[in-house]
Structures are given as C-alpha cells and as structure tokens.
Design a protein around this motif. Structure first.
Motif, short mmCIF file in Angstrom:
data_model
loop_
_atom_site.label_atom_id
_atom_site.label_comp_id
_atom_site.label_asym_id
_atom_site.label_seq_id
_atom_site.Cartn_x
_atom_site.Cartn_y
_atom_site.Cartn_z
N ASP A 89 0.83 -1.20 0.00
CA ASP A 89 0.00 0.00 0.00
C ASP A 89 0.86 1.25 0.00
OD1 ASP A 89 -2.44 -1.32 -0.02
OD2 ASP A 89 -2.44 -1.55 2.15
N LEU A 90 1.92 1.24 0.82
CA LEU A 90 2.83 2.37 0.87
C LEU A 90 3.48 2.60 -0.48
CD1 LEU A 90 4.66 4.49 2.19
CD2 LEU A 90 6.11 2.61 2.99
N LEU A 91 3.98 1.55 -1.10
CA LEU A 91 4.65 1.68 -2.39
C LEU A 91 3.67 2.18 -3.46
CD1 LEU A 91 6.86 -1.54 -2.54
CD2 LEU A 91 7.31 0.65 -1.45
N SER A 92 2.45 1.64 -3.44
CA SER A 92 1.46 2.06 -4.43
C SER A 92 1.12 3.53 -4.28
CB SER A 92 0.19 1.22 -4.31
OG SER A 92 0.45 -0.14 -4.60
N ALA A 93 0.99 4.00 -3.05
CA ALA A 93 0.66 5.40 -2.80
C ALA A 93 1.75 6.32 -3.31
CB ALA A 93 0.42 5.63 -1.31
N LEU A 94 3.00 6.00 -2.99
CA LEU A 94 4.11 6.86 -3.41
C LEU A 94 4.30 6.82 -4.92
CD1 LEU A 94 6.64 6.04 -0.56
CD2 LEU A 94 5.25 8.10 -0.82
N ASN A 95 4.19 5.63 -5.49
CA ASN A 95 4.39 5.51 -6.94
C ASN A 95 3.27 6.18 -7.73
OD1 ASN A 95 6.85 4.14 -6.88
ND2 ASN A 95 5.86 2.15 -6.68
N ALA A 96 2.09 6.27 -7.13
CA ALA A 96 0.96 6.91 -7.80
C ALA A 96 1.01 8.43 -7.69
CB ALA A 96 -0.37 6.40 -7.23
N GLY A 97 1.92 8.95 -6.84
CA GLY A 97 2.09 10.40 -6.76
C GLY A 97 1.66 11.04 -5.46
N ALA A 98 1.49 10.26 -4.38
CA ALA A 98 1.14 10.85 -3.09
C ALA A 98 2.33 11.62 -2.53
CB ALA A 98 0.71 9.77 -2.10
N ASP A 99 2.06 12.70 -1.83
CA ASP A 99 3.11 13.47 -1.18
C ASP A 99 3.39 12.97 0.23
OD1 ASP A 99 3.60 15.72 -3.16
OD2 ASP A 99 1.43 15.84 -2.91
N ASP A 100 2.39 12.38 0.86
CA ASP A 100 2.55 11.91 2.23
C ASP A 100 1.48 10.86 2.51
OD1 ASP A 100 3.58 11.69 4.77
OD2 ASP A 100 3.32 13.81 5.29
N TYR A 101 1.64 10.16 3.62
CA TYR A 101 0.65 9.16 4.02
C TYR A 101 0.60 9.15 5.53
CZ TYR A 101 4.90 6.65 4.96
OH TYR A 101 6.14 6.35 5.44
N ILE A 102 -0.57 8.90 6.07
CA ILE A 102 -0.76 8.82 7.52
C ILE A 102 -1.65 7.62 7.81
CG2 ILE A 102 -1.65 9.95 9.60
CD1 ILE A 102 -1.10 12.61 8.34
N ALA A 103 -1.23 6.80 8.75
CA ALA A 103 -2.01 5.62 9.12
C ALA A 103 -3.12 6.01 10.10
CB ALA A 103 -1.11 4.56 9.74
N LYS A 104 -4.28 5.38 9.93
CA LYS A 104 -5.37 5.55 10.89
C LYS A 104 -5.17 4.56 12.04
CE LYS A 104 -8.86 6.73 7.37
NZ LYS A 104 -10.13 6.28 6.78
N PRO A 105 -5.58 4.92 13.26
CA PRO A 105 -6.08 6.24 13.65
C PRO A 105 -4.93 7.25 13.71
CG PRO A 105 -5.87 4.83 15.57
CD PRO A 105 -5.55 3.97 14.39
N PHE A 106 -5.21 8.48 13.33
CA PHE A 106 -4.17 9.50 13.30
C PHE A 106 -4.49 10.57 14.33
CE2 PHE A 106 -7.54 10.78 10.47
CZ PHE A 106 -7.73 12.12 10.77
N ARG A 107 -3.47 11.34 14.67
CA ARG A 107 -3.66 12.46 15.59
C ARG A 107 -3.94 13.72 14.76
NH1 ARG A 107 1.88 12.69 18.44
NH2 ARG A 107 2.49 12.04 16.34
N PRO A 108 -5.05 14.40 15.02
CA PRO A 108 -5.34 15.62 14.26
C PRO A 108 -4.18 16.61 14.26
CG PRO A 108 -7.24 14.99 15.56
CD PRO A 108 -6.13 14.07 15.97
N ARG A 109 -3.48 16.69 15.37
CA ARG A 109 -2.35 17.62 15.47
C ARG A 109 -1.24 17.23 14.49
NH1 ARG A 109 0.47 18.80 21.28
NH2 ARG A 109 1.98 20.37 20.60
N GLU A 110 -1.02 15.93 14.33
CA GLU A 110 0.00 15.46 13.41
C GLU A 110 -0.37 15.81 11.97
OE1 GLU A 110 2.14 11.33 11.87
OE2 GLU A 110 0.60 11.25 13.44
N LEU A 111 -1.63 15.55 11.61
CA LEU A 111 -2.08 15.88 10.25
C LEU A 111 -1.92 17.36 9.97
CD1 LEU A 111 -3.57 15.17 7.59
CD2 LEU A 111 -5.70 15.69 8.80
#
Length: 263
Positions: A89-111
C-alpha cells in the motif's frame, strides 16, 4: 477563499470526514468534502484544490485510482489516509504520486503539522513537471560538494541541479522529477560524497515536521528507498557502475565519485 486556499477531503466514513473537515478549517483552509472517489475527483477539479486528504478504502474506486486521476490535472498536495500499513500500500501510494501518508487512527495535530509544513514549501516547476516538496533539515554539506560559485547550482558528472529554479538537467536535457525525488537528489549532491543515512533522507522529504529527535519508522525508511529507486530509473543509472547514486549497504546512500561525462 480562506488564506491557505482550498482543501478537499475524500473520505467515506462520516465521522472521520467531519474530523478532517474541522482540522483543516481550523488550519485556515476553505474545505470541501466528498464521500466517494468519483465525486472526490470532480470536487478537486472544480474547486482547484491545493491540498487533498484521500482515503485508500473508498466504496466505488480505491484511493490509488482516485490519485492517478487527480494527477492527470492537478498538482495538489495529496495526503493518503489508510488503516492498512502493509508495504504494498505504501509503495502504491508513493508511486501513484502521493506526497505523504498517515495511518489511521491518526492524531489531528500530526495531520495539521504535516499539511502546514507542506504549504510552507515552494511549488515551482521541476524540469517540466510540478516540483516536489522542498527539503528542510538536510545534513550539512562538506566542502567536497561539487558546485559553482552560485551555491544554488550544483554540478556532478554531467548533471546540473538548480535549487533556486528547482530544475535538473543532464547535459542540457531537462529531467522531470517529483518533489521528493528532487529533494533527495539535492541532499545527496550537497553531501559531496558523504554518506546520507536513510533517516537523514526521511527528514529531507518530511522537512521541519521531523526533527532530529523524531522517531523514524521502517515505513519512513522504506518510502525513501522507493523514491531513490524511482530517481535511479529516471536517471537511467547503471546498476553495476552508477554515475550519481551509490548504495552504502545497511546505512544509506552517497554521491558517486566524479568522472568524465560520456555521451
């Protein structure tokens, strides 16, 4: 329009969607939302989004396909949100052109911190393509780094990188790089042959969000490996005798030694 521009939230879970909308509104964006992928693509197109948060698991088309469609017409910063942290999933996201990724559950402050860091960086063209997120926190450059009197322009083995215009050329021919690829190459050129660890390069991509005491995960380091692999393919590197990027096993990468440019 709010000061930071337009943000689009593409998320099918209403609770998460409302949370993201609130975080981005408080950050200063004009926020629009969509509950499925096809609608999200159209909202990004019509509202001319600056930032997109994109869930991978959508009810109609998955987030990877949404991202591919968005990249046909938009250079918006895209942050993928996923409950799945597997490497494919990580590789697919980056190769498709994502700038960043965050795993759920995430901290709103981090986002909010990651989005704010992205928006503080330049968005110029990189050799015919949109520029990648510029680096912060790069390791200091040794005196051996190859450069002209203009420190914004670096030369090595027939390659020229201009940090001010964010352009890269190989013997006069422009090379199209993503934001992350440009920043990684810039850091390695500045290093002048010094070894850059994977953690150094993670910080170069993440910028000021990742301080030197911030924990660097295996996923972060793997993401750097993906970017370096993509960069090598674009450079058409010789695997046996690379001209620009050398792997230092178990540590990271460094600039290959200087040599005459052939062809």
């Amino acid at each position: 329009m709010d000061e930071l521009g337009v943000a689009v939230v593409i998320e099918d879970d209403a609770d998460v969607r409302n949370l993201l909308e609130g975080v981005l509104t408080q950050a200063g964006f004009e926020v629009h939302t969509a509950a499925d992928g096809r609608a999200g693509v159209e909202v990004v197109r019509t509202k001319q989004a600056n930032v997109v948060t994109l869930d991978i698991g959508l009810p109609d088309i998955d987030g990877f396909e949404v991202l591919r469609r968005i990249r046909h017409f938009s250079n918006a910063y895209v942050v993928m949100l996923t409950g799945r942290t597997e490497e494919p999933d990580l590789l697919s996201a980056l190769n498709a052109g994502a700038d960043d990724y965050i795993a759920k559950p995430f901290r709103p402050r981090e986002l909010r911190a990651r989005v704010a860091a992205m928006m503080r960086r330049p968005r110029h063209e990189v050799s015919g393509q949109k520029a990648d997120v510029s680096a912060g926190g790069a390791p200091p450059a040794p005196a051996a780094a190859a450069r002209t009197h203009d420190t914004a322009v670096l030369h090595h083995n027939g390659l020229t990188l201009n940090h001010r215009t964010r352009t890269v050329e190989i013997k006069g021919e422009p090379l199209g790089l993503t934001r992350s690829e440009f920043d990684l190459l810039h850091v390695l050129l500045r290093g002048g042959g010094a070894v850059c660890t994977r953690a150094d390069l993670v910080r170069a991509v993440r910028g000021e969000f990742y301080d030197h005491d911030t924990y660097i995960s295996e996923a972060d380091e793997r993401a750097v490996e993906v970017h370096v692999g993509n960069l090598r393919r674009k450079l058409k590197e010789d695997q046996v005798s690379p001209r620009w990027l050398q792997t230092v096993r178990g540590v990271g990468y460094r600039l290959a030694p200087s040599r005459p440019f052939e062809g």
